[in-house]
Design a protein around this motif. Structure first.
Motif, PDB file in Angstrom:
ATOM      1  N   ARG A 133       8.645   3.507   1.154  1.00  0.00           N
ATOM      2  CA  ARG A 133       8.674   4.771   0.512  1.00  0.00           C
ATOM      3  C   ARG A 133       9.909   5.392   0.170  1.00  0.00           C
ATOM      4  NH1 ARG A 133       3.136   8.008   2.232  1.00  0.00           N
ATOM      5  NH2 ARG A 133       1.598   6.736   1.008  1.00  0.00           N
ATOM      6  N   ALA A 148      -2.555   7.351   7.349  1.00  0.00           N
ATOM      7  CA  ALA A 148      -3.440   6.734   6.885  1.00  0.00           C
ATOM      8  C   ALA A 148      -3.085   5.328   6.279  1.00  0.00           C
ATOM      9  CB  ALA A 148      -4.133   7.642   5.769  1.00  0.00           C
ATOM     10  N   VAL A 149      -2.098   5.068   5.404  1.00  0.00           N
ATOM     11  CA  VAL A 149      -1.627   4.052   4.744  1.00  0.00           C
ATOM     12  C   VAL A 149      -1.343   3.026   6.083  1.00  0.00           C
ATOM     13  CG1 VAL A 149      -0.058   2.703   3.372  1.00  0.00           C
ATOM     14  CG2 VAL A 149      -0.631   5.145   2.814  1.00  0.00           C
ATOM     15  N   GLU A 194      -2.676   2.827   9.047  1.00  0.00           N
ATOM     16  CA  GLU A 194      -3.800   2.618   9.732  1.00  0.00           C
ATOM     17  C   GLU A 194      -4.653   1.411   8.845  1.00  0.00           C
ATOM     18  OE1 GLU A 194      -7.975   4.641  10.837  1.00  0.00           O
ATOM     19  OE2 GLU A 194      -6.054   5.925  10.989  1.00  0.00           O
ATOM     20  N   ALA A 195      -4.480   1.808   7.376  1.00  0.00           N
ATOM     21  CA  ALA A 195      -4.995   0.609   6.706  1.00  0.00           C
ATOM     22  C   ALA A 195      -4.195  -0.768   6.643  1.00  0.00           C
ATOM     23  CB  ALA A 195      -5.243   1.442   5.242  1.00  0.00           C
ATOM     24  N   SER A 214       0.634   4.310  -2.361  1.00  0.00           N
ATOM     25  CA  SER A 214      -0.635   5.115  -2.262  1.00  0.00           C
ATOM     26  C   SER A 214      -0.152   6.851  -1.993  1.00  0.00           C
ATOM     27  CB  SER A 214      -1.465   4.798  -1.252  1.00  0.00           C
ATOM     28  OG  SER A 214      -2.593   5.882  -0.850  1.00  0.00           O
ATOM     29  N   HIS A 215      -0.875   7.648  -2.441  1.00  0.00           N
ATOM     30  CA  HIS A 215      -0.549   9.090  -2.235  1.00  0.00           C
ATOM     31  C   HIS A 215      -1.038   9.576  -1.028  1.00  0.00           C
ATOM     32  CE1 HIS A 215       1.377   9.606  -6.205  1.00  0.00           C
ATOM     33  NE2 HIS A 215       0.355   8.873  -6.696  1.00  0.00           N
ATOM     34  N   ASP A 216      -1.832   8.778  -0.249  1.00  0.00           N
ATOM     35  CA  ASP A 216      -2.322   9.097   0.966  1.00  0.00           C
ATOM     36  C   ASP A 216      -1.262   9.465   2.171  1.00  0.00           C
ATOM     37  OD1 ASP A 216      -5.200   8.906   0.658  1.00  0.00           O
ATOM     38  OD2 ASP A 216      -4.731   6.733   0.295  1.00  0.00           O
ATOM     39  N   PRO A 217      -1.251  10.265   3.051  1.00  0.00           N
ATOM     40  CA  PRO A 217      -0.290  10.240   4.131  1.00  0.00           C
ATOM     41  C   PRO A 217       0.176   9.054   4.836  1.00  0.00           C
ATOM     42  CG  PRO A 217      -2.118  11.928   4.572  1.00  0.00           C
ATOM     43  CD  PRO A 217      -2.552  10.802   3.503  1.00  0.00           C
ATOM     44  N   LEU A 257       0.907  -1.043   0.033  1.00  0.00           N
ATOM     45  CA  LEU A 257       0.007  -0.083  -0.181  1.00  0.00           C
ATOM     46  C   LEU A 257       0.836   1.219   0.053  1.00  0.00           C
ATOM     47  CD1 LEU A 257      -2.653  -0.894   2.765  1.00  0.00           C
ATOM     48  CD2 LEU A 257      -2.908  -1.109   0.239  1.00  0.00           C
TER      49      LEU A 257
END
Length: 154
Positions: free
Chosen positions: A136, A75-76, A78-79, A69-72, A66
């Motif tokens: 990342r 948030a990644v 947490e997912a 993803s461009h999410d913070p 994940l």
């Protein structure tokens, strides 16, 4: 003359705003990437005694999967934890079957009062965030997947 001054100020402002849009990516460090090659089969493991290993493996694989993803990152992470709730629940169940599992103690990390289940949750969340940032930073590839699930995650 006034019109030229206004045009010059507007041009400088536009250049300044354009510079704000530039991306300054840091160099990737692929040496931090995890290796997802299958490990040799471990010696016989007694069912229910796996501890943190299945949780950590699940979190690492989902975080790497994940991370693009461009999410913070939070948030990644947490997912990622949500994707590994089954493994976390198994680990918690193992802890609950141990004598004294309901006793509050001091965290070895923070010194704050805690329980085994709270420590499991904290471990899982912190590992998820670490693995997302690691993936990342190294621009690491995800692990192999089958039917939308990282291989080896059950």
């Amino acid at each position: 003359m006034k019109r030229n001054s206004i045009a010059a100020v507007l041009a400088l402002a536009a250049l300044g705003l354009a510079a704000c849009d530039e991306r300054h990516d840091m160099a990737a460090n692929p040496k931090v990437c995890a290796d997802f090659k299958p490990a040799a089969k471990p010696a016989t493991v007694v069912a229910g005694s796996e501890g943190a290993a299945p949780v950590d493996d699940c979190v690492r694989k989902w975080a790497y999967s994940l991370a693009s993803s461009h999410d913070p990152a939070a948030a990644v992470a947490e997912a990622t934890v949500a994707a590994c709730n089954t493994q976390l629940a198994r680990w918690n169940q193992q802890a609950l079957s141990q004598p004294g599992s309901d006793v509050e103690a001091s965290s070895i990390i923070t010194g704050a009062p805690t329980t085994p289940l709270a420590e499991h949750s904290s471990f899982t969340a912190s590992r998820a965030l670490f693995y997302v940032v690691q993936a990342r930073a190294g621009r690491c590839g995800p692990p192999p997947m089958t039917n939308g699930v990282p291989d080896g995650v059950s």
